[in-house]
Design an enzyme around this catalytic site. Structure first.
Site, mmCIF file in Angstrom:
data_model
loop_
_atom_site.group_PDB
_atom_site.id
_atom_site.type_symbol
_atom_site.label_atom_id
_atom_site.label_comp_id
_atom_site.label_asym_id
_atom_site.label_seq_id
_atom_site.Cartn_x
_atom_site.Cartn_y
_atom_site.Cartn_z
ATOM 1 C CG ASP A 1 17.170 27.284 19.236
ATOM 2 O OD1 ASP A 1 17.614 28.061 18.380
ATOM 3 O OD2 ASP A 1 16.703 27.662 20.331
ATOM 4 C CD GLU B 1 21.449 28.528 17.157
ATOM 5 O OE1 GLU B 1 21.301 29.564 16.485
ATOM 6 O OE2 GLU B 1 20.623 28.148 18.018
#
Length: 695
Positions: free
Chosen positions: A351, A388
Site C-alpha cells: 500500500d 501501489e
C-alpha cells in the site's frame, strides 16, 4: 565517565516472582521466542533509560502477575534489551513499558505509564485499545503446526488471475450460509466457489492486526459509530487479525490463518497480503502511543523538518514510517520473511509503496535501499511483489518503480481510467484503450519489464464496484460521516440515464457494459485483478470509499450470484478463456512482427473498414487481430457498426466466440460447440465487444 544511576540498575522484580526464573536472555531474535522451557524476549530501544517486561495470567487482567525491569548492563546488548523467563511458553501474555526522555523537539516521546506492544508480537489478544481495553501480546510457537508438506505454489505471475477481497466481508453476510461468518474458517468453506470461478490467487485487504474501533465518525443517518473496516492502520505487523479467528483463544488466530493458507494451497490458490508499511495506527504526534512511538519515536517516524515535534504525513494518515532507516528497514524485511517462511504467503501488495522510496529526509530517492532489497532478497526471490506506486503527498511512480528492481509489478490505475473512459464513450480514447489492451508498453517496455508487471484492474476496494461504475455518475458517501467530501470525484463512470437502480431496459444496457469491461480485463495483456463480487454485480449503493462500512454496504451478498447468474457465468467463461489461451498471457510485448510462421504479425490494429487506423481520428471503435487466431472488436459508440473483417490465418474462418450484445447464454459460446462461420462483415451492436476465433 560516571554513568547515571539508571544505567547501573540491576534486574529488579517489581511484582512477586511466582514460579518464574529470570535469566539474562539473548539479543537475537527480536520478539518473543520459545526455547529451553521458557521464552526469550528482545526489543529495540536506543534512548530508553529502562525497559520493563510485564506478564499477565488472563487477557482481561489490568494488573500484571509478574514484572521485571531489565538491567541496563546484563540485559542490554547495544540497543537491544533482552531477558529470558523460564517457566512460561506458548500462550503467555505480555506487554512492555519504556522509560526515557520526553523532548518532542528531539523526537523523543517516552512515557513510562504507557503499556506498549512488542513491535515483533506474533499475535495480540482480541481487545480494542480505542475502547479503553488493553490488548496483550501473545507468545506463539511457530513450530506447533502441521503444514502437511505445504510448499509455495510459485505460479508464474503471467499465469495468475488475482481476486481482491476483504476476508471478513466475504462471508459476513447471512447469505454466505456458514456458521463461521467473517472468519478464516468461513473463508476455507468458500474455496470451492473460488475454484469454480477460476481465479488463481486471492489478494486480501489487510490481515495484519488492526483496531476497527479507531474510527470515531458517526453515520449521520443512524448515529451509529463507524469502523475502520478496511484495516489500513496496522497495530502489529507480524500478527494476523485476532477477531477474524472463529476460535477466540489468545493466539488461535495464527493457527486458523495457517489452516486457511494450507487449504488454499491444496486447491491451487495463492495468498497475497495487502501490507501497510507506510504508516502505523499511532496516528499524528497527538495520537495514541502503542509501540513504535513509545520505544524510539525519532527512529520509526519521519519528522516534519528539523523540528521533530511533528510528523511528516506522506501517507495521509497522520504519520509516515521512516522506511529507509536501518532499524525500520530491518523490521520490514524481518516481517516479510516471517509471513513467507512461517505463514507461507505467496506475495504482497504494498500500500502506498512510494513511501518506501523516500529517504530519511522524506525525499523520493532512486537509490532507496528498501524496495531494491525487497526485489533482490534471497528468501523473497519467488514471492510476488506488487507496488501501489504512489502516495498521498504527490509521488506517482506508475511505470517507473522498476528503478528499484525489475521484479516489481505495479497496480496500473491508468488501465482502470483508460478502459472506463473508452467504454463510457469519451471522445478519442481508442488510442489509450488500445495501449492498455496491449499491455501498457508505454509504461513498462523501456525499463525492460514485461506485460505481466502491469496489474490491470477496472475496480478495486478503493472506488466504485463494477456495478456502481455503470449505475452512478456521482459518489454517494453521505453515510461515511464526512459530508460526502471523502472519496474520489474522478470516477469515469456513467449511470445511463438514472442514478442508482433503474428500469429493465437500462439494467440490460448496464449488464452489457459490465461484460464489456470484464472481457476487456481478461483479454488484455498484463495480470488481471478482479474485485470480489463484481462477478455478480455487487453494489455499495454508490459509496466509492466504503472503508468505514462494516455492514451490508461492504459485505458480499451471495443472493446476487443467483440474481445475476448471467454475469457470473460470463465471468467464469472469460477467466477460463484467458487461462486456456497463452495469446493473452504473453511474456513479451507485441512487436508487430510475424513470430508464428503464419505470415501474420503478432498483432495488427484495424478500424471498422479493416484498414490501419488513423489514431488521431479513431473514435469509439477499435479492433485488433492477435497472431491471426483471435479478432477483437470493440464498439463503444451508441450505434451499431458494420465492421469488415481482415483475413484470419491461412485456410481458416472466423467464428464468433463472444459477443456481449447477445443474450445469455449466447454471449459467450463454448469453444467445443459447432459454430457458424462469420462472413466478411460482422455487425457489431452499439456498446459491445466481440471475440472471433480462427478455426
Amino acid at each position: 565517565m560516571i554513568l547515571p544511576l539508571y544505567r547501573k540498575m540491576r534486574c529488579v522484580i517489581v511484582m512477586p516472582m511466582h514460579k518464574y526464573t529470570v535469566q539474562d536472555g539473548k539479543a537475537f531474535p527480536l520478539g518473543a521466542s520459545i526455547r529451553n522451557n521458557g521464552v526469550n524476549f528482545c526489543v529495540f530501544s536506543h534512548s530508553a533509560y529502562s525497559i520493563t517486561l510485564e506478564l499477565f495470567e488472563n487477557e482481561t487482567d489490568e494488573t500484571p502477575c509478574f514484572s521485571v525491569c531489565l538491567d541496563s548492563e546484563r540485559n542490554r546488548s547495544g540497543d537491544l534489551w533482552h531477558v529470558f523467563i523460564e517457566g512460561i511458553g506458548k500462550g503467555a501474555l505480555y506487554t512492555y513499558r519504556a522509560d526515557g526522555p520526553f523532548k518532542t523537539d528531539k523526537g523523543q516521546r517516552f512515557d513510562k505509564n504507557r503499556r506498549l506492544f512488542d513491535p515483533y508480537a506474533k499475535a495480540l489478544t482480541n481487545a480494542s485499545v480505542f475502547l479503553g481495553q488493553q490488548p496483550k501480546c501473545v507468545v506463539v510457537d511457530d513450530d506447533d503446526f502441521d503444514w502437511q508438506g505445504d510448499r509455495p505454489l510459485n505460479r508464474p505471475i503471467q499465469n495468475t488471475v488475482i481476486y481482491e477481497t476483504h476476508l471478513k466481508g466475504f462471508t459476513r453476510h447471512n447469505s454466505a450460509n456458514t456458521a463461521f461468518g467473517g472468519t478464516y474458517r468461513a473463508f476455507i468453506e468458500k474455496i470451492p466457489y473460488l475454484k469454480e470461478l477460476g481465479i488463481t490467487a486471492v489478494e486480501f485487504l489487510p490481515l495484519q492486526e488492526f483496531d476497527e474501533n479507531e474510527n470515531k465518525n458517526r453515520n449521520p443517518k443512524t448515529n451509529e459509530t463507524l469502523k475502520n473496516f478496511w484495516g489500513y492502520s496496522t497495530l502489529a505487523f507480524f500478527a494476523p487479525k485476532a477477531s477474524y479467528a472463529y476460535d477466540k483463544k489468545p493466539g488461535a488466530c495464527v493457527t486458523e490463518f495457517k489452516k486457511m493458507v494450507r487449504e488454499m494451497h491444496k486447491n491451487g490458490l495463492e495468498v497475497i497480503l495487502d501490507v501497510v508499511f507506510n504508516h502505523s495506527a499511532e496516528g499524528t504526534e497527538n495520537g495514541t502511543t502503542l509501540n513504535f512511538r513509545g520505544f524510539e519515536n525519532s527512529v520509526y517516524y519521519l519528522a516534519n523538518g528539523k523540528d521533530k515535534s511533528t510528523y511528516a504525513n506522506f501517507s495521509g494518515c497522520g504519520n509516515t514510517l521512516n522506511c529507509n532507516h536501518p532499524i525500520v528497514f530491518s523490521f520490514i524485511l524481518d516481517c516479510l520473511h516471517y509471513w513467507v517462511s512461517e505463514m507461507h504467503v505467496d506475495g504482497f501488495r504494498f500500500d502506498l509503496a512510494s513511501v518506501l522510496t523516500r529517504d530519511q529526509n522524506g525525499q523520493i530517492s532512486e537509490s532507496a535501499v528498501l524496495p531494491a532489497w525487497i526485489a533482490e532478497d534471497a528468501l523473497l526471490r519467488n514471492t510476488k511483489i506488487i507496488a501501489e506506486a504512489w502516495d498521498c503527498a504527490g509521488a506517482y511512480q506508475v511505470g517507473s518503480f522498476s528503478v528499484y528492481g525489475g521484479r516489481w509489478a505495479e497496480w496500473n490505475d491508468r488501465f482502470r481510467n483508460d478502459v472506463r473512459r473508452f467504454w463510457k464513450a469519451d471522445d478519442f480514447t481508442a488510442n489509450a484503450f488500445a495501449t492498455r489492451l496491449a499491455g501498457s508498453s508505454d509504461l513498462y517496455a523501456a525499463s525492460g519489464r514485461k506485460p505481466y508487471h502491469s496489474v490491470n484492474y477496472i475496480t478495486s476496494h478503493d472506488g466504485f464496484t463494477l456495478n456502481d461504475a455503470v449505475s452512478y455518475e456521482r459518489k454517494h458517501n453521505e453515510t461515511n460521516g464526512e459530508g460526502n467530501a471523502d472519496g474520489s470525484d474522478a470516477n469515469f463512470s456513467c449511470n445511463y440515464g438514472t442514478e442508482g437502480p433503474a428500469d429493465s431496459q437500462t439494467e440490460c444496457l448496464r449488464a452489457r457494459h459490465i461484460k464489456n469491461m470484464l472481457l476487456t480485463l481478461f483479454v488484455s495483456q498484463g495480470t488481471p485483478l478482479l474485485l470480489a463480487g463484481d462477478e455478480f454485480r455487487r453494489t455499495q449503493n454508490g459509496n466509492n470509499n466504503a472503508y468505514c462500512q462494516d455492514n451490508e454496504i461492504s459485505w458480499i451478498d451471495w443472493h446476487l450470484k443467483t440474481t445475476h447468474k448471467e454475469i457470473f457465468e460470463f465471468t467464469k467463461k472469460a477467466v477460463a478463456f484467458r487461462l486456456r489461451h497463452s495469446e493473452f498471457r504473453r511474456s513479451d510485448f507485441f512487436s508487430g512482427a510475424n513470430l508464428s510462421a503464419n505470415d501474420i504479425s503478432d498483432i495488427n490494429w484495424f478500424d471498422e473498414h479493416a484498414h490501419t487506423p488513423d489514431w488521431t481520428k479513431q473514435n469509439h471503435f477499435i479492433a485488433c487481430r492477435i497472431d491471426g487466431v483471435f479478432y477483437l472488436l470493440c464498439n463503444a459508440s451508441d450505434t451499431g457498426i458494420e465492421a469488415r473483417l481482415p483475413p484470419p490465418s491461412k485456410e481458416k474462418n472466423w467464428y464468433r466466440l463472444a459477443d456481449t450484445a447477445r443474450p445469455f447464454p449466447e454471449d459467450f459460446a463454448n469453444e467445443n460447440e459447432t459454430l457458424q462461420p462469420c462472413s466478411g462483415v460482422y455487425r457489431t451492436s452499439a456498446r459491445s465487444m466481440i471475440i472471433l476465433q480462427a478455426k
